[in-house]
Design an enzyme around this catalytic site. Sequence first.
Site, PDB file in Angstrom:
ATOM      1  N   ALA A   7       0.787  -1.229   0.000  1.00  0.00           N
ATOM      2  CA  ALA A   7       0.000   0.000   0.000  1.00  0.00           C
ATOM      3  C   ALA A   7       0.831   1.297   0.000  1.00  0.00           C
ATOM      4  O   ALA A   7       0.518   2.223  -0.754  1.00  0.00           O
ATOM      5  CB  ALA A   7      -0.964  -0.013   1.184  1.00  0.00           C
ATOM      6  N   LYS A  61       0.246 -17.254   0.522  1.00  0.00           N
ATOM      7  CA  LYS A  61       1.574 -16.622   0.523  1.00  0.00           C
ATOM      8  C   LYS A  61       1.966 -16.123   1.911  1.00  0.00           C
ATOM      9  O   LYS A  61       3.147 -16.032   2.251  1.00  0.00           O
ATOM     10  CB  LYS A  61       1.621 -15.474  -0.478  1.00  0.00           C
ATOM     11  CG  LYS A  61       0.484 -14.452  -0.342  1.00  0.00           C
ATOM     12  CD  LYS A  61       0.939 -13.108   0.172  1.00  0.00           C
ATOM     13  CE  LYS A  61      -0.245 -12.196   0.405  1.00  0.00           C
ATOM     14  NZ  LYS A  61       0.012 -10.777   0.304  1.00  0.00           N
ATOM     15  N   ARG A  91       4.317  -7.541   6.635  1.00  0.00           N
ATOM     16  CA  ARG A  91       4.328  -7.577   8.097  1.00  0.00           C
ATOM     17  C   ARG A  91       4.435  -8.993   8.643  1.00  0.00           C
ATOM     18  O   ARG A  91       4.934  -9.186   9.748  1.00  0.00           O
ATOM     19  CB  ARG A  91       3.094  -6.882   8.665  1.00  0.00           C
ATOM     20  CG  ARG A  91       1.744  -7.474   8.318  1.00  0.00           C
ATOM     21  CD  ARG A  91       0.636  -6.658   8.981  1.00  0.00           C
ATOM     22  NE  ARG A  91      -0.692  -7.152   8.685  1.00  0.00           N
ATOM     23  CZ  ARG A  91      -1.458  -6.714   7.689  1.00  0.00           C
ATOM     24  NH1 ARG A  91      -0.982  -5.795   6.871  1.00  0.00           N
ATOM     25  NH2 ARG A  91      -2.668  -7.188   7.510  1.00  0.00           N
ATOM     26  N   ASN A  92       3.982  -9.994   7.881  1.00  0.00           N
ATOM     27  CA  ASN A  92       4.149 -11.373   8.339  1.00  0.00           C
ATOM     28  C   ASN A  92       5.624 -11.727   8.457  1.00  0.00           C
ATOM     29  O   ASN A  92       6.047 -12.392   9.402  1.00  0.00           O
ATOM     30  CB  ASN A  92       3.437 -12.324   7.376  1.00  0.00           C
ATOM     31  CG  ASN A  92       1.933 -12.254   7.481  1.00  0.00           C
ATOM     32  OD1 ASN A  92       1.326 -12.863   8.352  1.00  0.00           O
ATOM     33  ND2 ASN A  92       1.309 -11.473   6.593  1.00  0.00           N
ATOM     34  N   LYS A 136      -3.615  -7.475  12.552  1.00  0.00           N
ATOM     35  CA  LYS A 136      -3.338  -8.854  12.928  1.00  0.00           C
ATOM     36  C   LYS A 136      -2.518  -9.523  11.830  1.00  0.00           C
ATOM     37  O   LYS A 136      -2.550  -9.127  10.674  1.00  0.00           O
ATOM     38  CB  LYS A 136      -4.645  -9.633  13.116  1.00  0.00           C
ATOM     39  CG  LYS A 136      -5.594  -9.030  14.134  1.00  0.00           C
ATOM     40  CD  LYS A 136      -5.089  -9.155  15.550  1.00  0.00           C
ATOM     41  CE  LYS A 136      -5.229 -10.562  16.072  1.00  0.00           C
ATOM     42  NZ  LYS A 136      -4.847 -10.684  17.502  1.00  0.00           N
ATOM     43  N   GLN A 180      -1.864 -12.456   9.228  1.00  0.00           N
ATOM     44  CA  GLN A 180      -2.678 -13.445   8.517  1.00  0.00           C
ATOM     45  C   GLN A 180      -2.003 -14.809   8.480  1.00  0.00           C
ATOM     46  O   GLN A 180      -2.672 -15.843   8.442  1.00  0.00           O
ATOM     47  CB  GLN A 180      -2.935 -12.988   7.083  1.00  0.00           C
ATOM     48  CG  GLN A 180      -3.461 -11.574   6.950  1.00  0.00           C
ATOM     49  CD  GLN A 180      -2.364 -10.577   6.614  1.00  0.00           C
ATOM     50  OE1 GLN A 180      -1.248 -10.657   7.127  1.00  0.00           O
ATOM     51  NE2 GLN A 180      -2.680  -9.650   5.741  1.00  0.00           N
TER      52      GLN A 180
END
Length: 225
Positions: free
Chosen positions: A20, A71, A135-136, A162, A164
Amino acid sequence: MISSYLGGVNCHVLMGANLAPEVAAEKFCETTIGCKDKAKGILLKKLFEADYFRVVVVEDENTVELCGALKNIVAVGAGIIDGLKLGDNTKAAIIRLGLMEMVSFAETFYKNVDKATFLESCGVADLITTCYGGRNRRVSEAFVLTGKTIEELEKEMLNGQKLQGPQTAFEVHQMLKEKNLTDQYPLFTAIYNICYEGLSATKLIESLHDHPEHMFEPKKSGARL
């Protein structure tokens, strides 16, 4: 599920390697729209496309959505590799094996999967981006470096968002377990065990040594050893 909550309104899928902040900065990127209706697909392309935002529409709607979910499991593995300081060669192996498991899972549990969809932005491109910039990956790296739980790191690092990846790994594990297929998906299974069953992150590579070499039927002229 969204369609059912909306009383049967048709929903379509947009996924891709388009983080983003970079889209907001108008840096060139691609995206994939999954839409089974050709006429609507043309309209959606016109609505979303810009000079810096290239849109490709495919009819394989389910696979586009699957790529966006699966992914994130692989990205958790990539973050663990970064936390263990194992380098880019190891991360590349995680990405490749993860992509194999993504394709195999989609073909096992869903009908009419087109493998070509995994070569669109929603597939391999989004997988690479997520494994390097999402972010994961970031939280999973911190999971290894700090010893804190995923829940603690979510609160500290994500400002209300959160992860995923762990939740998807949990749901995928339940599906694999029902069909007695967990051994055939060692990366997905290892990520689940690290996130939920207390398996040490240092065991991730060990679990991949015996990864199935032929998750797909090999061509007769190109047999591997």
